[in-house]
Design a protein around this motif. Structure first.
Motif, PDB file in Angstrom:
ATOM      1  N   ARG A 336       0.651  -1.425  -0.254  1.00  0.00           N
ATOM      2  CA  ARG A 336       0.108  -0.003   0.088  1.00  0.00           C
ATOM      3  C   ARG A 336       0.933   1.191   0.137  1.00  0.00           C
ATOM      4  O   ARG A 336       0.930   2.636  -0.957  1.00  0.00           O
ATOM      5  CB  ARG A 336      -1.227  -0.455   1.400  1.00  0.00           C
ATOM      6  CG  ARG A 336      -1.961  -1.457   1.265  1.00  0.00           C
ATOM      7  CD  ARG A 336      -2.773  -0.899   2.470  1.00  0.00           C
ATOM      8  NE  ARG A 336      -1.355  -0.848   3.942  1.00  0.00           N
ATOM      9  CZ  ARG A 336      -2.044  -0.744   4.927  1.00  0.00           C
ATOM     10  NH1 ARG A 336      -3.337  -0.423   5.115  1.00  0.00           N
ATOM     11  NH2 ARG A 336      -1.621  -0.903   6.539  1.00  0.00           N
ATOM     12  N   LEU A 337       1.912   1.446   0.864  1.00  0.00           N
ATOM     13  CA  LEU A 337       2.301   2.540   1.344  1.00  0.00           C
ATOM     14  C   LEU A 337       3.282   2.809  -0.361  1.00  0.00           C
ATOM     15  O   LEU A 337       3.400   3.490  -0.805  1.00  0.00           O
ATOM     16  CB  LEU A 337       4.054   1.768   1.952  1.00  0.00           C
ATOM     17  CG  LEU A 337       5.199   3.300   1.799  1.00  0.00           C
ATOM     18  CD1 LEU A 337       4.455   4.629   2.765  1.00  0.00           C
ATOM     19  CD2 LEU A 337       5.965   2.842   3.303  1.00  0.00           C
ATOM     20  N   LEU A 338       3.858   1.598  -1.152  1.00  0.00           N
ATOM     21  CA  LEU A 338       4.746   1.669  -2.348  1.00  0.00           C
ATOM     22  C   LEU A 338       4.008   2.064  -3.344  1.00  0.00           C
ATOM     23  O   LEU A 338       3.850   3.429  -3.767  1.00  0.00           O
ATOM     24  CB  LEU A 338       5.349   0.203  -2.627  1.00  0.00           C
ATOM     25  CG  LEU A 338       6.214  -0.440  -2.223  1.00  0.00           C
ATOM     26  CD1 LEU A 338       6.909  -1.409  -2.157  1.00  0.00           C
ATOM     27  CD2 LEU A 338       7.208   0.258  -1.919  1.00  0.00           C
ATOM     28  N   ALA A 339       2.490   1.343  -3.685  1.00  0.00           N
ATOM     29  CA  ALA A 339       1.721   2.011  -4.671  1.00  0.00           C
ATOM     30  C   ALA A 339       1.014   2.907  -4.045  1.00  0.00           C
ATOM     31  O   ALA A 339       1.053   3.999  -5.439  1.00  0.00           O
ATOM     32  CB  ALA A 339       0.485   0.623  -3.994  1.00  0.00           C
ATOM     33  N   GLY A 378       7.549   1.512 -11.530  1.00  0.00           N
ATOM     34  CA  GLY A 378       6.736   1.380 -10.445  1.00  0.00           C
ATOM     35  C   GLY A 378       6.012   1.034 -10.132  1.00  0.00           C
ATOM     36  O   GLY A 378       5.617   1.064  -9.357  1.00  0.00           O
ATOM     37  N   PHE A 379       4.556   1.222 -11.198  1.00  0.00           N
ATOM     38  CA  PHE A 379       3.617   0.870 -10.755  1.00  0.00           C
ATOM     39  C   PHE A 379       2.404  -0.325 -11.085  1.00  0.00           C
ATOM     40  O   PHE A 379       1.473  -0.655 -10.238  1.00  0.00           O
ATOM     41  CB  PHE A 379       2.588   1.794 -12.396  1.00  0.00           C
ATOM     42  CG  PHE A 379       1.603   1.832 -12.630  1.00  0.00           C
ATOM     43  CD1 PHE A 379       0.660   2.652 -11.529  1.00  0.00           C
ATOM     44  CD2 PHE A 379       0.839   0.721 -13.542  1.00  0.00           C
ATOM     45  CE1 PHE A 379      -0.870   2.258 -12.084  1.00  0.00           C
ATOM     46  CE2 PHE A 379      -0.349   0.586 -13.662  1.00  0.00           C
ATOM     47  CZ  PHE A 379      -1.253   1.194 -12.899  1.00  0.00           C
ATOM     48  N   PHE A 380       2.788  -1.221 -12.098  1.00  0.00           N
ATOM     49  CA  PHE A 380       2.791  -2.728 -12.033  1.00  0.00           C
ATOM     50  C   PHE A 380       2.696  -3.725 -10.615  1.00  0.00           C
ATOM     51  O   PHE A 380       1.773  -4.720 -10.386  1.00  0.00           O
ATOM     52  CB  PHE A 380       2.951  -3.608 -12.877  1.00  0.00           C
ATOM     53  CG  PHE A 380       2.736  -2.788 -13.964  1.00  0.00           C
ATOM     54  CD1 PHE A 380       1.614  -2.774 -14.880  1.00  0.00           C
ATOM     55  CD2 PHE A 380       3.534  -1.714 -15.075  1.00  0.00           C
ATOM     56  CE1 PHE A 380       1.128  -2.478 -15.884  1.00  0.00           C
ATOM     57  CE2 PHE A 380       2.867  -1.247 -16.274  1.00  0.00           C
ATOM     58  CZ  PHE A 380       1.945  -1.325 -17.081  1.00  0.00           C
ATOM     59  N   VAL A 381       3.798  -3.533 -10.144  1.00  0.00           N
ATOM     60  CA  VAL A 381       4.580  -4.654  -9.302  1.00  0.00           C
ATOM     61  C   VAL A 381       3.560  -4.176  -7.657  1.00  0.00           C
ATOM     62  O   VAL A 381       3.343  -5.438  -7.834  1.00  0.00           O
ATOM     63  CB  VAL A 381       5.803  -4.622  -8.613  1.00  0.00           C
ATOM     64  CG1 VAL A 381       6.654  -5.541  -7.638  1.00  0.00           C
ATOM     65  CG2 VAL A 381       7.015  -4.851 -10.281  1.00  0.00           C
ATOM     66  N   PRO A 382       3.581  -3.465  -7.055  1.00  0.00           N
ATOM     67  CA  PRO A 382       3.169  -3.028  -5.777  1.00  0.00           C
ATOM     68  C   PRO A 382       1.477  -3.383  -5.978  1.00  0.00           C
ATOM     69  O   PRO A 382       1.148  -3.935  -5.230  1.00  0.00           O
ATOM     70  CB  PRO A 382       3.522  -1.810  -5.393  1.00  0.00           C
ATOM     71  CG  PRO A 382       3.856  -0.865  -6.252  1.00  0.00           C
ATOM     72  CD  PRO A 382       3.897  -2.040  -7.319  1.00  0.00           C
ATOM     73  N   LEU A 383       1.066  -3.175  -7.084  1.00  0.00           N
ATOM     74  CA  LEU A 383      -0.577  -3.535  -6.956  1.00  0.00           C
ATOM     75  C   LEU A 383      -1.204  -4.865  -7.152  1.00  0.00           C
ATOM     76  O   LEU A 383      -1.700  -5.160  -7.334  1.00  0.00           O
ATOM     77  CB  LEU A 383      -0.880  -2.225  -8.553  1.00  0.00           C
ATOM     78  CG  LEU A 383      -1.049  -0.776  -8.318  1.00  0.00           C
ATOM     79  CD1 LEU A 383      -1.386  -0.080  -9.305  1.00  0.00           C
ATOM     80  CD2 LEU A 383      -1.856  -0.530  -6.953  1.00  0.00           C
ATOM     81  N   THR A 384       0.007  -5.564  -8.191  1.00  0.00           N
ATOM     82  CA  THR A 384       0.362  -6.459  -8.190  1.00  0.00           C
ATOM     83  C   THR A 384       0.184  -7.344  -7.005  1.00  0.00           C
ATOM     84  O   THR A 384      -0.623  -8.420  -7.108  1.00  0.00           O
ATOM     85  CB  THR A 384       1.319  -7.441  -9.555  1.00  0.00           C
ATOM     86  OG1 THR A 384       1.116  -6.887 -10.559  1.00  0.00           O
ATOM     87  CG2 THR A 384       0.873  -8.381  -9.781  1.00  0.00           C
ATOM     88  N   LEU A 489      -6.971   5.180  -2.194  1.00  0.00           N
ATOM     89  CA  LEU A 489      -8.401   4.576  -1.878  1.00  0.00           C
ATOM     90  C   LEU A 489      -7.064   3.589  -1.752  1.00  0.00           C
ATOM     91  O   LEU A 489      -7.774   2.624  -1.134  1.00  0.00           O
ATOM     92  CB  LEU A 489      -8.889   3.765  -3.854  1.00  0.00           C
ATOM     93  CG  LEU A 489      -9.375   2.513  -4.002  1.00  0.00           C
ATOM     94  CD1 LEU A 489     -10.652   2.640  -2.599  1.00  0.00           C
ATOM     95  CD2 LEU A 489      -9.566   2.426  -5.256  1.00  0.00           C
ATOM     96  N   VAL A 490      -6.069   3.052  -1.935  1.00  0.00           N
ATOM     97  CA  VAL A 490      -5.445   2.069  -1.863  1.00  0.00           C
ATOM     98  C   VAL A 490      -5.356   2.221  -0.084  1.00  0.00           C
ATOM     99  O   VAL A 490      -5.161   0.381   0.037  1.00  0.00           O
ATOM    100  CB  VAL A 490      -4.136   2.025  -1.882  1.00  0.00           C
ATOM    101  CG1 VAL A 490      -3.983   1.556  -3.824  1.00  0.00           C
ATOM    102  CG2 VAL A 490      -3.297   3.268  -2.203  1.00  0.00           C
ATOM    103  N   TRP A 491      -5.086   3.073   0.804  1.00  0.00           N
ATOM    104  CA  TRP A 491      -5.126   2.514   1.983  1.00  0.00           C
ATOM    105  C   TRP A 491      -6.171   1.653   2.546  1.00  0.00           C
ATOM    106  O   TRP A 491      -6.426   1.601   3.870  1.00  0.00           O
ATOM    107  CB  TRP A 491      -5.266   3.857   2.378  1.00  0.00           C
ATOM    108  CG  TRP A 491      -3.812   4.493   2.115  1.00  0.00           C
ATOM    109  CD1 TRP A 491      -3.134   5.346   1.310  1.00  0.00           C
ATOM    110  CD2 TRP A 491      -1.952   4.038   3.071  1.00  0.00           C
ATOM    111  NE1 TRP A 491      -1.114   6.040   1.252  1.00  0.00           N
ATOM    112  CE2 TRP A 491      -1.022   4.796   2.093  1.00  0.00           C
ATOM    113  CE3 TRP A 491      -2.283   2.772   3.810  1.00  0.00           C
ATOM    114  CZ2 TRP A 491       0.060   4.458   2.960  1.00  0.00           C
ATOM    115  CZ3 TRP A 491      -0.532   2.305   3.991  1.00  0.00           C
ATOM    116  CH2 TRP A 491       0.645   3.897   3.788  1.00  0.00           C
TER     117      TRP A 491
END
Length: 520
Positions: A336-339, A378-384, A489-491
């Protein structure tokens, strides 16, 4: 003919196999990225409006999206290499049709089939490559595949612009033909009679057809909305009703099956839903803004296809290195932090781009695009990681199929939506420009020495450039606000902290999953 398991490839055969699969991966993605810079040339070559040319790009991406789950099923049912070889033969044939086409609808149909056949090769190619590596070296195979994930897309616009300016846009397809046939021939020869375990799961053909009709119908509605004046067109109203009905029936159908085309029950999980929403809307805005800017640089601001493509070259500098870094740090920090940090980086980038006001000032685009490349990496990895958190291993690949399809389809929808924003905002800025420069004698316009016709032509050109720049800035500003919302939102998702020490097998599986979502 019976199949045999066969030994893994060795020596020059192994190196040739790696090279062929890497080129195959790059070729399919390059046909998405390079084509963006060619859209104005395609419109001129086929004698169609620019919105129709964009339609050929968006439906190519819909074909890619629909192919992802089908490729996974084909691999389980028939093995990987036969469908892979057949897909590239079809890719070559449809490239020939695209290169020769003179009528729009035939060309559009060929582009859809080109995207579908290319999309089949992406999951099949990754599986083929990883299988040729022994267990202790599979991470190397994953690394080889990942090298060809983001690079062709970021390098595609400048190379595509060069092809369009120097050789003509049809040469993109002429180049496809020998490459695709060579890949099919070499891979078929190297893996001849190769077999493996197969699963006889029934294919959900009804679900596939329904979703295909819904996505293609929605894309047609968005692409033609501006041309047919939306609700004032009975054709578009009927199409909207059809898409809504088909989509509703598809949801009911998928929920009634034990093995549906896509597992939409995953949306009952909070992390998956939040992760997919952030992935979908984030890529929707990124893809739509990229396409819109590269087209408008050519049609309104006078850039050549090559120069417009070069604007996006800074993204290639940091995109892939940052992806490699995020593959490692996501193991140690909450996704969540990275995203959230990454999404705020996108917001900063687009707020920065919304200040663009000088078509000749390359630095106004270079530095924001450099930042955008960092954020893309850095977009895809944390969201995946976020959307897969808490899922059992047997459901994770189904989640990836759904995420990949929705992400690519969102990119196609984003191209159409940004065109709608541009269409709606441009008249407002044209009116404001005319109000602020009502007198031709105004000094900044320097029209005093021109006759009436020349002065009017120059005034119209300046007004068109001004309205387009301000409309682009509006689109960037709206995207910046949307990315701030996604960063918040991701939080609301559950935390995803994972132990620093995880098994090498789990580490490899996670990296393969992250790369699947990055493709195309």
């Amino acid at each position: 003919m019976n199949t045999v398991l066969g030994k893994r490839l060795r020596g020059w055969r192994f190196l040739l196999f790696n090279f062929c699969l890497g080129v195959s991966h790059a070729l399919v993605i390059f046909n998405a990225g390079a084509y963006i810079a060619m859209l104005p040339r395609v419109a001129g070559g086929l004698g169609i409006p620019l919105s129709f040319a964009a339609w050929t790009q968006t439906d190519y991406m819909i074909g890619l999206a629909l192919a992802f789950p089908v490729g996974g099923w084909l691999a389980r049912r028939f093995g990987e290499y036969r469908p892979f070889v057949l897909a590239f033969v079809i890719f070559a044939l449809t490239s020939w049709v695209c290169a020769e086409a003179t009528h729009f609808y035939g060309y559009l149909a060929a582009r859809i089939l080109l995207g579908f056949s290319g999309g089949l090769t992406l999951p099949l190619g990754q599986a083929l490559l990883i299988k040729e590596y022994p267990d202790k070296h599979k991470s190397i195979g994953t690394g080889v595949w990942s090298l060809f994930t983001l690079t062709p897309f970021t390098l595609g616009p400048p190379l595509g612009g060069w092809i369009a300016d120097t050789l003509g846009w049809r040469w993109l397809f002429w180049f496809n033909i020998p490459l695709a046939l060579t890949i099919a021939g070499v891979v078929g020869a190297l893996l001849y009679r190769r077999g493996g375990p197969r699963q006889r799961h029934r294919f959900d053909g009804v679900g596939f057809v329904l979703l295909g009709l819904a996505l293609l119908g929605l894309q047609t509605l968005l692409n033609q909305g501006n041309d047919w004046d939306w609700l004032n067109s009975s054709y578009l109203v009927g199409l909207a009703i059809f898409v809504t009905a088909v989509l509703g029936y598809w949801v009911i159908w998928e929920l009634s099956l034990r093995r549906p085309f896509l597992d939409i029950r995953l949306f009952a999980r909070r992390n998956f839903t939040i992760g997919i929403v952030a992935l979908l809307f984030g890529f929707l805005m990124f893809q739509g803004l990229l396409s819109m800017l590269i087209v408008q640089l050519q049609t309104t601001l006078g850039y050549s296809s090559l120069l417009a493509g070069l604007v996006f070259l800074p993204m290639a500098i940091f995109a892939k290195p940052m992806a490699g870094v995020f593959h490692e740090i996501v193991k140690r920090y909450d996704a969540r932090l990275l995203a959230s940090a990454n999404l705020l980086g996108f917001a900063l980038c687009y707020f920065w781009l919304s200040r663009f006001d000088d078509p000749d000032a390359f630095d106004q685009l270079f530095w924001p695009k450099l930042l955008e490349g960092v954020c893309l990496g850095g977009f895809f990895v944390p969201l995946t990681t976020l959307l897969l958190h808490g899922l059992a291993p047997e459901r994770q690949w189904r989640a990836l199929e759904l995420a990949s399809l929705m992400r690519i389809a969102a990119g196609a929808i984003g191209i159409a939506l940004q065109g709608i924003i541009l269409y709606r905002r441009a008249p407002l800025h044209m009116t404001r420009f005319a109000e602020n420069h009502v007198a031709f004698g105004a000094a900044p316009l320097d029209l005093q020495t021109l006759n009436e016709a020349e002065a009017f032509a120059k005034f119209a050109k300046l007004a068109g450039r001004a309205e387009m720049i301000h409309s682009l800035n509006d689109a960037f500003w709206l995207a910046g606000c949307a990315f701030v919302g996604l960063a918040i939102l991701v939080w609301f998702a559950h935390p995803t902290r994972t132990p620093v020490k995880i098994s090498s097998r789990e580490d490899l599986r996670r990296e393969q999953q992250e790369i699947v979502v990055e493709e195309a």
